[in-house]
Motif scaffolding. Structure first.
Motif, PDB file in Angstrom:
ATOM      1  N   ARG A  58       0.829  -1.216   0.000  1.00  0.00           N
ATOM      2  CA  ARG A  58       0.000   0.000   0.000  1.00  0.00           C
ATOM      3  C   ARG A  58       0.858   1.258   0.000  1.00  0.00           C
ATOM      4  N   LYS A  59       0.175   2.339  -0.430  1.00  0.00           N
ATOM      5  CA  LYS A  59       0.840   3.644  -0.398  1.00  0.00           C
ATOM      6  C   LYS A  59       0.278   4.441   0.761  1.00  0.00           C
ATOM      7  N   SER A  60       1.074   5.334   1.312  1.00  0.00           N
ATOM      8  CA  SER A  60       0.540   6.206   2.350  1.00  0.00           C
ATOM      9  C   SER A  60      -0.346   7.252   1.668  1.00  0.00           C
ATOM     10  N   PRO A  61      -1.182   7.965   2.430  1.00  0.00           N
ATOM     11  CA  PRO A  61      -2.124   8.902   1.805  1.00  0.00           C
ATOM     12  C   PRO A  61      -1.455   9.886   0.848  1.00  0.00           C
ATOM     13  N   ALA A  62      -0.220  10.278   1.123  1.00  0.00           N
ATOM     14  CA  ALA A  62       0.453  11.237   0.249  1.00  0.00           C
ATOM     15  C   ALA A  62       1.158  10.522  -0.919  1.00  0.00           C
ATOM     16  N   GLY A  63       1.045   9.199  -1.000  1.00  0.00           N
ATOM     17  CA  GLY A  63       1.658   8.468  -2.108  1.00  0.00           C
ATOM     18  C   GLY A  63       3.070   8.010  -1.818  1.00  0.00           C
ATOM     19  N   ASP A  64       3.650   8.507  -0.753  1.00  0.00           N
ATOM     20  CA  ASP A  64       5.008   8.169  -0.376  1.00  0.00           C
ATOM     21  C   ASP A  64       5.090   8.331   1.129  1.00  0.00           C
ATOM     22  N   PRO A  65       5.624   7.456   1.914  1.00  0.00           N
ATOM     23  CA  PRO A  65       6.270   6.178   1.578  1.00  0.00           C
ATOM     24  C   PRO A  65       5.307   5.074   1.146  1.00  0.00           C
ATOM     25  N   VAL A  66       5.895   3.946   0.757  1.00  0.00           N
ATOM     26  CA  VAL A  66       5.122   2.791   0.314  1.00  0.00           C
ATOM     27  C   VAL A  66       5.489   1.605   1.204  1.00  0.00           C
ATOM     28  N   ALA A  67       4.459   0.801   1.549  1.00  0.00           N
ATOM     29  CA  ALA A  67       4.708  -0.355   2.421  1.00  0.00           C
ATOM     30  C   ALA A  67       4.870  -1.619   1.590  1.00  0.00           C
ATOM     31  N   ALA A  74       7.833  -0.018   5.524  1.00  0.00           N
ATOM     32  CA  ALA A  74       7.598   1.175   4.712  1.00  0.00           C
ATOM     33  C   ALA A  74       8.935   1.798   4.314  1.00  0.00           C
ATOM     34  N   LEU A  75       9.055   2.128   3.024  1.00  0.00           N
ATOM     35  CA  LEU A  75      10.268   2.770   2.514  1.00  0.00           C
ATOM     36  C   LEU A  75       9.890   4.009   1.724  1.00  0.00           C
ATOM     37  N   ARG A  76      10.761   5.014   1.778  1.00  0.00           N
ATOM     38  CA  ARG A  76      10.534   6.207   0.968  1.00  0.00           C
ATOM     39  C   ARG A  76      10.895   5.918  -0.487  1.00  0.00           C
ATOM     40  N   ARG A  77      10.317   6.697  -1.392  1.00  0.00           N
ATOM     41  CA  ARG A  77      10.503   6.449  -2.820  1.00  0.00           C
ATOM     42  C   ARG A  77      11.983   6.479  -3.206  1.00  0.00           C
ATOM     43  N   PHE A 127       3.475   6.547   9.255  1.00  0.00           N
ATOM     44  CA  PHE A 127       3.360   6.197   7.835  1.00  0.00           C
ATOM     45  C   PHE A 127       2.561   7.267   7.090  1.00  0.00           C
ATOM     46  N   LEU A 155      14.140   6.298   5.491  1.00  0.00           N
ATOM     47  CA  LEU A 155      13.199   5.867   6.522  1.00  0.00           C
ATOM     48  C   LEU A 155      12.959   4.377   6.317  1.00  0.00           C
ATOM     49  N   LEU A 200      10.565   1.853   8.196  1.00  0.00           N
ATOM     50  CA  LEU A 200       9.561   1.838   9.261  1.00  0.00           C
ATOM     51  C   LEU A 200       8.785   0.534   9.201  1.00  0.00           C
TER      52      LEU A 200
END
Lengths: 81, 467, 259
Positions: free
Chosen positions: A49-58, A67-70, B166, B282, B284
């Motif tokens: 899944r993506k976080s609400p802002a589209g980044d980070p992604v799980a 979860a990692l950042r793009r 997140f 990050l 997490l």
């Protein structure tokens, strides 16, 4: 397998897709972190899944949601499965 | 005894040899990790059997909602206001009960002191100063803390807090900070000193410092009761009584939002000035949701909080009460020492929408934020006839008698939200950063912002003749 | 251990790790990944007999608690939750140094039953350092809910150390855990932990270093493991080893005397 789908950055994988880690271009502590989490070459990874802002992604790695950042995910090369 | 001495080996030699092997085989470090995981796979795969289920697990469905584009942020906000609402509503009755008991005992103490023929200064210092300060802190602080803490621990135990990180990480990334900073802020709601210690979870030293320097912008439990009391009296008081608590919760939520906004602004400013740098990485983990252990949570946080509050009350509030009583009752000329200090602070206090007494209370409250209101009341009460604080209505009367307007209330709340951290927090900042410079900045950044914001608000309101 | 040795060990624990044990008290290290219910296990075993602080000279939490079982007292040291102890962070260093140089009487590794594979990574690393390991597979209740079945006896056979299934939140398996800790600490149970099989290139590199490392280290540490750390270029470990074992990196050399 189609050429387009091999050796692509993890950040380009769509939600629900499965892929397999090929190599890491990361350096230093982050590289070790990622390896220690079990993201070693050959490990299957699913984009969850993506976080609400589209980044980070799980991503699901070895039954754990990470979860990692793009920017970081784009340094991990994968083959789409 | 015949001895043969073998060639000597030093660790250094071996290190050099190891380095050579590493150079000819640069991936050996990665390979070691891969090999350990390969071993783990060969052991785990036959040991674990998983029944394949078609349905998606329920926690994925829950995540779909809690981290969705549409509901992610509104749910966070709702939960936050809900926590405040439960805290304010739930704390009312026990607060009143504890206050009744403790202040009834104060009257009894006064009787006993009189019977014993104690001089009035001794009665003053011990009962009206020390005991009253202690009683106030216990009555006003304990119930909200005992409710607030378990609620937050509940969210933590459920596994919701990593989802908050997140959801919000992107904003922190834009400020070149770390998403885990929100977790340290959540700890800060409980206690800023604990929040600063929690900054250890942030790997990058630069981002950790940002989190340390901005933690004070989330109001801790020592400041909540002040915010809640003022919001309930002045903001809630403007509407019909049924809505009072709802409005007060909304005001407190808005203040917290403002604190978070300022956290982002200051984080951004720091990463573009003295803590310049790009956002680092990050990693997490989002652990599965787990059923919280209600019993353990309530038992632990109740016991922990009660002892914490009582300890602070004894160490901080009781001496502060005694000192304030002495300062308020030693007269130099026409005025008490408190009166002189307040008169001296009055111009500065007035400029930022407060008065001399309020500013003095904040200064004397440096050891612990929870004693600001009791000190203020003691100062106000010492100049007029003695009143007992027994309820919020009583408090309202005292404040209004001392010329409080909605602007005084607003500026006091803003100042309370933004001002310098307490000494415990500063000490934690010093221990964690090991630097006087960063500790000083932990003090001076909030202080500057508090004065600036309150000054701007007060001057604007007065210019526009809103008061 | 002789008295002098015990005293020296107590001194080491106190000075380097800030841990004060009473005479005859066993020390147990508690290791595990984050989010595996390690603190639940810690709380369940030690109850309210806890003490929290920092590791000496580090800004890392150190929690200690004690409990008594079969008239023996145990001091449990809660290590920072880490995914690995290859020591790339201060937390990992603290955990690794304590297991390696603090020589606890037993090390309890808590694993999450719902993601065993990733958790075994840590257990295998600990088993390379010390044979006195007990593996606790926690969250068995969660695993059951997710229809995950774990063959504990198979796991125990494969790992070569005692494996105890628990659901610490419900208090399940804790007695068994105490019993195993008792047996391991008193020497009633001697484990033979499975050692990691490395790929050929790593194994070759180990073999190149092994003879010299063995001679330098002696019986203090597992020489294979030390060789691996050196191959990994682990600077923190080289510092720790000089610090704890009194090796001076540049001057002192060990003379081996053969009669």
């Amino acid at each position: 397998m189609n050429n387009v789908l091999t050796n692509i950055p993890l950040s380009t994988i769509g939600i629900g897709s499965m892929c397999q880690i090929v190599s890491l271009n990361l350096q230093g502590l982050l590289r070790r972190r990622i390896l220690d989490l079990g993201m070693v070459p050959g490990t299957p990874v699913q984009c969850i899944r993506k976080s609400p802002a589209g980044d980070p992604v799980a991503y699901m790695v070895r039954d754990t949601l990470i979860a990692l950042r793009r920017e970081d995910a784009s340094q991990i090369n994968v083959n789409l499965m | 005894m015949s001895t043969t001495i073998k060639p000597m080996i030093t660790l250094e030699e071996i290190c050099i040899e190891a380095e050579k092997i590493r150079l000819s085989n640069p991936n050996v470090g990665d390979k070691i990790v891969s090999d350990i995981y390969a071993n783990a796979e060969t052991i785990a795969r036959p040991a674990v059997t998983k029944k394949a289920t078609e349905a998606r697990p329920w926690d994925h469905k829950l995540d779909d909602i809690l981290t969705s584009r549409l509901f992610g942020y509104p749910i966070m906000l709702t939960l936050l206001s809900l926590i405040f609402w439960i805290t304010i509503t739930g704390a009312n009755i026990p607060s009143q009960m504890i206050a009744d008991i403790l202040f009834a005992f104060q009257d009894q103490l006064l009787v006993w002191f009189e019977l014993a023929g104690a001089p009035s200064w001794l009665t003053g210092v011990l009962v009206l100063g020390m005991y009253r300060g202690l009683a106030w802190v216990v009555a006003v602080m304990l119930p909200p803390m005992a409710i607030f803490f378990p609620l937050f621990t509940l969210l933590e135990d459920l596994g919701y807090l990593p989802r908050v990180a997140f959801n919000l990480d992107n904003m922190f990334k834009k400020c070149h900070a770390c998403g885990k900073q929100i977790l340290t802020m959540c700890m800060g709601f409980g206690c800023n000193a604990a929040g600063i210690i929690a900054c250890r979870i942030i790997d990058s030293p630069r981002e950790r410092l940002i989190a340390v320097l901005t933690n004070n912008f989330v109001p801790c439990n020592g400041r909540f009761p002040t915010l809640i009391a003022i919001a309930t009296i002045f903001m809630g008081g403007m509407v019909i009584s049924e809505l009072q608590i709802a409005v007060a919760s909304l005001v407190v939520t808005c203040l917290v939002m403002l604190g978070i906004l300022i956290t982002f602004a200051v984080s951004w400013a720091l990463s573009h000035t003295i803590l310049k740098g790009e956002a680092s990485s990050l990693v997490l983990e989002l652990p599965p949701y787990r059923k919280p252990q209600f019993g353990a949570i309530f038992y632990r946080s109740l016991i922990d909080r009660t002892t914490f509050v009582l300890k602070r009350a004894i160490i901080m509030a009781a001496p502060a009460g005694a000192i304030t009583w002495i300062l308020a009752n030693i007269y130099i000329g026409e005025l008490s020492i408190v009166g002189h200090l307040a008169a001296w602070l009055q111009p500065l206090g007035y400029a930022i929408g407060l008065d001399g007494f309020i500013l003095l209370a904040f200064i004397l409250g440096l050891p612990a934020n929870e004693i600001v209101m009791p000190i203020l009341l003691m100062c106000y009460l010492s100049s007029g006839q003695m009143l007992e604080f027994e309820s919020l209505e009583e408090l309202q009367r005292i404040l209004i008698r001392n010329n409080w307007t909605w602007l005084t209330a607003l500026c006091t709340m803003l100042f309370c939200l933004l001002h310098w951290p307490c000494t415990t927090t500063l000490l934690s900042a010093y221990k964690e950063t090991g630097s006087k410079k960063w500790t000083f900045l932990t003090f001076i950044i909030p202080t500057t912002i508090a004065f600036t914001v309150c000054f701007l608000v007060a001057q604007t309101a007065r210019l526009l003749h809103l008061v | 251990m002789t008295n002098a040795n015990t005293e020296e060990h107590h001194k080491l624990l106190r000075e380097h790790f800030g841990i004060t044990t009473t005479p005859g008290q066993f020390t147990v290290a508690l290791a595990g990944n984050p989010n595996v219910g390690k603190s639940t296990v810690f709380n369940a075993l030690t109850g309210l007999h806890q003490h929290t602080g920092n590791w000496p000279g580090k800004t890392v939490d150190n929690a200690q608690g004690n409990f008594t079982y079969l008239d023996r007292s145990f001091l449990m040291v809660d290590l920072p939750g880490t995914y690995s102890i290859l020591a790339h962070t201060v937390e990992e260093q603290v955990a690794r140094d304590f297991i390696c140089f603090g020589k606890p009487d037993a090390t309890l590794v808590v694993l999450d039953a719902t993601c065993l594979e990733r958790n075994l990574n840590l257990a295998l690393q600990v088993m390379e350092i010390t044979p006195r390991v007990i593996v606790c597979v926690n969250l068995m209740d969660e695993a059951e809910k997710k229809d995950i079945n774990i063959n504990i006896s198979f796991l125990q056979k494969e790992l070569g150390v005692p494996v105890v299934p628990t659901a610490a939140r419900n208090g399940k398996g804790l007695d068994d855990l105490r019993q195993k800790l008792y047996e391991m600490s008193t020497g009633l149970c001697i484990a033979a932990p499975r050692q990691i099989n490395y790929s050929l290139e790593v194994e070759n590199a180990i073999q190149q270093l092994l003879p010299k490392v063995s001679r330098l280290i002696g019986p203090n540490l597992n020489p294979r493991w030390v060789a691996l750390r050196l191959l990994d270029g682990d600077q923190a470990f080289i510092r720790s080893i000089t610090h704890f074992l009194d090796f001076d990196l540049n001057l002192t050399s060990l003379q081996e005397v053969a009669v």
